[in-house]
Design a protein around this motif. Structure first.
Motif, mmCIF file in Angstrom:
data_model
loop_
_atom_site.group_PDB
_atom_site.id
_atom_site.type_symbol
_atom_site.label_atom_id
_atom_site.label_comp_id
_atom_site.label_asym_id
_atom_site.label_seq_id
_atom_site.Cartn_x
_atom_site.Cartn_y
_atom_site.Cartn_z
ATOM 1 N N GLY A 41 0.694 -1.219 -0.072
ATOM 2 C CA GLY A 41 -0.163 0.039 0.078
ATOM 3 C C GLY A 41 1.020 1.204 -0.029
ATOM 4 O O GLY A 41 0.387 2.479 0.130
ATOM 5 N N HIS A 42 2.400 1.083 0.166
ATOM 6 C CA HIS A 42 2.987 2.211 0.251
ATOM 7 C C HIS A 42 4.165 1.960 -0.804
ATOM 8 O O HIS A 42 5.373 1.959 -0.385
ATOM 9 N N ASP A 43 3.817 1.694 -1.829
ATOM 10 C CA ASP A 43 4.970 1.375 -3.152
ATOM 11 C C ASP A 43 5.974 2.465 -3.407
ATOM 12 O O ASP A 43 6.884 2.340 -3.949
ATOM 13 N N GLU A 44 5.515 3.703 -2.976
ATOM 14 C CA GLU A 44 6.415 4.931 -3.400
ATOM 15 C C GLU A 44 7.629 5.044 -2.362
ATOM 16 O O GLU A 44 8.335 5.697 -2.566
ATOM 17 N N VAL A 45 7.569 4.076 -1.203
ATOM 18 C CA VAL A 45 8.927 4.286 -0.434
ATOM 19 C C VAL A 45 9.511 2.832 -0.536
ATOM 20 O O VAL A 45 8.852 1.973 -0.316
ATOM 21 N N THR A 46 10.508 3.010 -0.851
ATOM 22 C CA THR A 46 11.505 2.066 -0.852
ATOM 23 C C THR A 46 12.515 1.614 0.465
ATOM 24 O O THR A 46 13.183 2.582 0.825
ATOM 25 N N PHE A 47 12.455 0.343 0.732
ATOM 26 C CA PHE A 47 13.465 0.143 1.744
ATOM 27 C C PHE A 47 14.375 -0.619 1.213
ATOM 28 O O PHE A 47 14.214 -1.585 0.777
ATOM 29 N N VAL A 48 15.731 -0.279 1.546
ATOM 30 C CA VAL A 48 17.004 -0.870 0.816
ATOM 31 C C VAL A 48 18.034 -1.254 1.996
ATOM 32 O O VAL A 48 18.210 -0.466 2.802
ATOM 33 N N PHE A 49 18.320 -2.611 1.835
ATOM 34 C CA PHE A 49 19.267 -3.163 2.929
ATOM 35 C C PHE A 49 20.546 -2.881 2.381
ATOM 36 O O PHE A 49 20.885 -3.178 1.182
ATOM 37 N N THR A 50 21.555 -2.065 3.021
ATOM 38 C CA THR A 50 22.875 -1.705 2.642
ATOM 39 C C THR A 50 24.008 -2.447 3.511
ATOM 40 O O THR A 50 23.630 -2.683 4.902
ATOM 41 N N PRO A 51 25.250 -2.317 3.020
ATOM 42 C CA PRO A 51 26.053 -2.886 4.052
ATOM 43 C C PRO A 51 26.706 -1.982 5.375
ATOM 44 O O PRO A 51 26.578 -0.746 5.241
ATOM 45 N N VAL A 52 27.290 -2.837 6.110
ATOM 46 C CA VAL A 52 28.103 -1.939 7.256
ATOM 47 C C VAL A 52 29.248 -3.106 7.608
ATOM 48 O O VAL A 52 29.345 -4.184 6.948
ATOM 49 N N GLN A 53 30.049 -2.728 8.356
ATOM 50 C CA GLN A 53 30.925 -3.633 9.049
ATOM 51 C C GLN A 53 30.906 -3.977 10.238
ATOM 52 O O GLN A 53 31.024 -3.155 11.330
ATOM 53 N N HIS A 54 30.436 -5.130 10.386
ATOM 54 C CA HIS A 54 29.910 -5.764 11.812
ATOM 55 C C HIS A 54 30.148 -7.325 11.576
ATOM 56 O O HIS A 54 30.672 -7.916 10.969
ATOM 57 N N TRP A 55 29.135 -7.934 12.443
ATOM 58 C CA TRP A 55 29.229 -9.335 12.613
ATOM 59 C C TRP A 55 27.715 -9.700 13.093
ATOM 60 O O TRP A 55 27.046 -8.863 13.766
ATOM 61 N N SER A 56 27.533 -11.185 13.280
ATOM 62 C CA SER A 56 26.337 -11.461 13.883
ATOM 63 C C SER A 56 26.467 -12.840 14.696
ATOM 64 O O SER A 56 27.370 -13.432 14.662
ATOM 65 N N LYS A 57 25.779 -12.925 15.939
ATOM 66 C CA LYS A 57 25.943 -14.045 16.789
ATOM 67 C C LYS A 57 24.836 -14.067 17.926
ATOM 68 O O LYS A 57 24.611 -12.947 18.546
ATOM 69 N N ARG A 58 24.150 -15.147 18.081
ATOM 70 C CA ARG A 58 23.072 -14.929 19.207
ATOM 71 C C ARG A 58 23.350 -16.480 20.052
ATOM 72 O O ARG A 58 22.947 -16.589 21.245
ATOM 73 N N THR A 59 24.019 -17.343 19.626
ATOM 74 C CA THR A 59 24.282 -18.662 20.240
ATOM 75 C C THR A 59 25.767 -18.850 20.063
ATOM 76 O O THR A 59 26.444 -18.357 19.498
#
Length: 394
Positions: free
Chosen positions: A241-259
Motif C-alpha cells: 500500500g506504500h509502493d512509493e517508499v523503498t526500503f533498501v538493505f545496505t552494507p556495514v562492517q559488523h558481525w552476527s551472533k546469538r548462540t
C-alpha cells in the motif's frame, strides 16, 4: 540554514565523482525472500538509480558463513576478547543515583502517549523520536516505523544476567502508536530483542511488516511473525500500500551472533528508506569502512541519518565493530546526510568509555569538521524533533 549546510557537505566531498542518474530499463524489481504471505507483495514501482560503479556485495567464506569484505575488518582472537574482559579498566562511572542520571540523561514521555492524534502529522518532513539505544520511531511519507526496537531490561538471552540498561525505555510497547514496519540491522541482543519482538507481534500481528537481514527469516517465523521480508545487501522492498517508499538493505562492517555456534550465519547491515519527499538512513551498528561512500553515491543525499556514537572504547578492541563519534561524523559526510542523530549510547554500558562521553566527543568532532549543532544532534530519551523541508527544526 539548509543552504549553508548543503554547501558545506558538498564542499567536504570534493573527491566524489559527479553522479550520473539513470533509470533501470523496464520493471526489473526482484521478489525478496519472505514468508508465504509476503512473497506475493512484489514492488510495483520503479526507482531512479545512480550509475552502478562499484558496490560491495555480501560474501560468504568456505564454511558458508558471511564475512566482512572490507580491508578495515579484523576478526578478534579469543585472546584479545579475554584481555578486554580481564585487563581493561571500566571508565563508564554510571551513577547509582537516579537524580544524577535524570540530570545527565533525562527521560521524557513521548508526545504520542498523550497526543496520539498527532502521529503522522509531519507534512512533507520527518519526525524522529529516540526510544533509547538504537531504537527510533520514525514518521515519514505516511509511514511510521521502528529501528532495532529494544524494550527489555537486559540485552541478553536471559533477563537475570547480562548487560542491563541504566535508562529505562520512555514508553511501553502498549503505548506505541500504530507501527507499519520494523527495521532490524542484525541479530545481536541489544538490537534484536526476543521479548520485544513477541510483544510487537502480539500487538500488531501480520499488519506489521518486518524487514530483516538475510538469514533471519526462520528466527522471526519461530517468534510467530508472518509478515517478514528478508533481504541481502542492496536488495529492496516496500510496505504493502506504500509502493512509493523503498526500503533498501545496505552494507556495514559488523558481525552476527546469538548462540555459541551461529557466528555470522545471518547477515548484518544498514537501511535506506527512500521516499518521494525524504530519504532516511539507519546505520545500525558498525565499524568505519568504505561502504558508506558507496551508499552515499547511490542513494544520497539523505535528509536524516541515524548513526551510532557510543560503545567505542578501548579503540584497539572496539574499532572494528563500533565507530567513535569522529568516525560517526565521517559517516555523516560519506552518506551525504543533511542532518544526523546520534544513537547507540546512553542506555547500555557495552564498552568502557564514560557514559556521557559520546555526547561530548560528538560536539568536539562537529567542531573539527565545521558542522553546526543542528547538523548532527542527540535527543533525550523519549524526545522528538521534526525536520521540515526547507525549515529545519521545529
Amino acid at each position: 540554514m539548509e543552504v549553508n549546510t548543503e554547501e558545506q557537505v558538498s564542499n567536504s566531498r570534493g573527491h566524489y565523482p559527479k553522479e550520473v542518474v539513470k533509470k533501470r530499463p523496464g520493471n526489473v524489481s526482484r521478489e525478496s525472500r519472505g514468508s508465504t504471505s509476503s512473497r506475493s507483495s512484489r514492488k510495483s514501482f520503479r526507482l531512479d538509480y545512480r550509475l552502478e560503479e562499484d558496490v560491495t556485495k555480501s560474501k560468504k567464506g568456505k564454511d558458508g558463513r558471511f564475512i566482512n569484505p572490507w580491508p578495515t575488518w579484523n576478526a578478534l582472537a579469543l585472546s584479545k576478547v579475554l584481555k578486554f574482559a580481564v585487563m581493561e579498566k571500566d571508565h563508564t562511572n554510571i551513577p547509582s543515583s537516579k537524580m544524577e542520571l535524570d540530570e545527565g540523561l533525562p527521560i521524557k514521555e513521548p508526545y504520542f502517549v498523550k497526543n496520539p492524534e498527532l502521529v503522522g502529522d509531519v507534512s512533507n518532513g520527518i519526525r524522529v523520536t529516540w526510544l533509547g539505544h538504537a531504537s527510533l520511531m520514525v514518521e515519514m511519507e505516511g509511514l511510521t516505523f521502528l529501528t532495532d526496537p529494544m524494550f527489555s531490561q537486559r540485552a541478553s538471552p536471559v533477563q537475570f544476567c547480562g548487560p542491563k540498561r541504566f535508562r529505562n525505555p520512555p514508553c511501553t510497547v502498549a503505548q506505541l502508536p500504530k507501527i507499519d514496519a520494523v527495521l532490524i540491522s542484525h541479530n545481536h541482543y541489544d538490537h534484536l530483542d526476543y521479548n520485544t519482538v513477541l510483544s510487537l507481534n502480539q500487538r500488531f500481528g501480520s499488519d506489521l511488516r518486518w524487514f530483516v537481514p538475510l538469514g533471519l527469516l526462520g528466527w522471526m517465523q519461530n517468534c510467530g511473525c508472518e509478515n517478514v521480508i528478508e533481504l541481502d545487501w542492496w536488495e529492496e522492498n516496500c510496505v504493502p500500500g506504500h509502493d512509493e517508499v523503498t526500503f533498501v538493505f545496505t552494507p556495514v562492517q559488523h558481525w552476527s551472533k546469538r548462540t555459541v555456534t551461529d557466528d555470522n550465519k545471518a547477515l548484518w547491515g544498514s537501511w535506506c528508506v527512500l521516499g518521494p519527499w525524504n530519504r532516511f538512513f539507519f546505520a545500525g551498528d558498525t565499524g568505519y569502512c568504505v561502504a558508506f561512500e558507496q551508499i552515499g553515491k547511490r542513494y544520497g543525499p539523505f535528509d536524516l541519518a541515524a548513526i551510532p556514537i557510543g560503545a567505542y572504547e578501548p579503540r584497539w578492541f572496539m574499532k572494528y565493530n563500533h565507530v567513535n563519534p569522529e568516525e560517526a561524523v565521517r559517516i555523516h559526510i560519506d552518506v551525504q546526510s543533511k542532518r544526523s542523530i546520534g544513537i547507540h549510547w546512553g542506555t547500555f554500558a557495552l564498552a568502557n568509555e564514560y557514559y556521557l562521553e559520546p555526547r561530548r566527543k560528538l560536539e568536539e568532532a562537529r567542531e573539527r569538521y565545521g558542522l553546526k549543532s543542528e547538523d548532527f544532534f542527540v535527543l533525550n530519551h523519549g524526545e522528538s524533533t521534526n525536520l521540515i523541508e526547507n525549515k529545519g527544526f521545529q
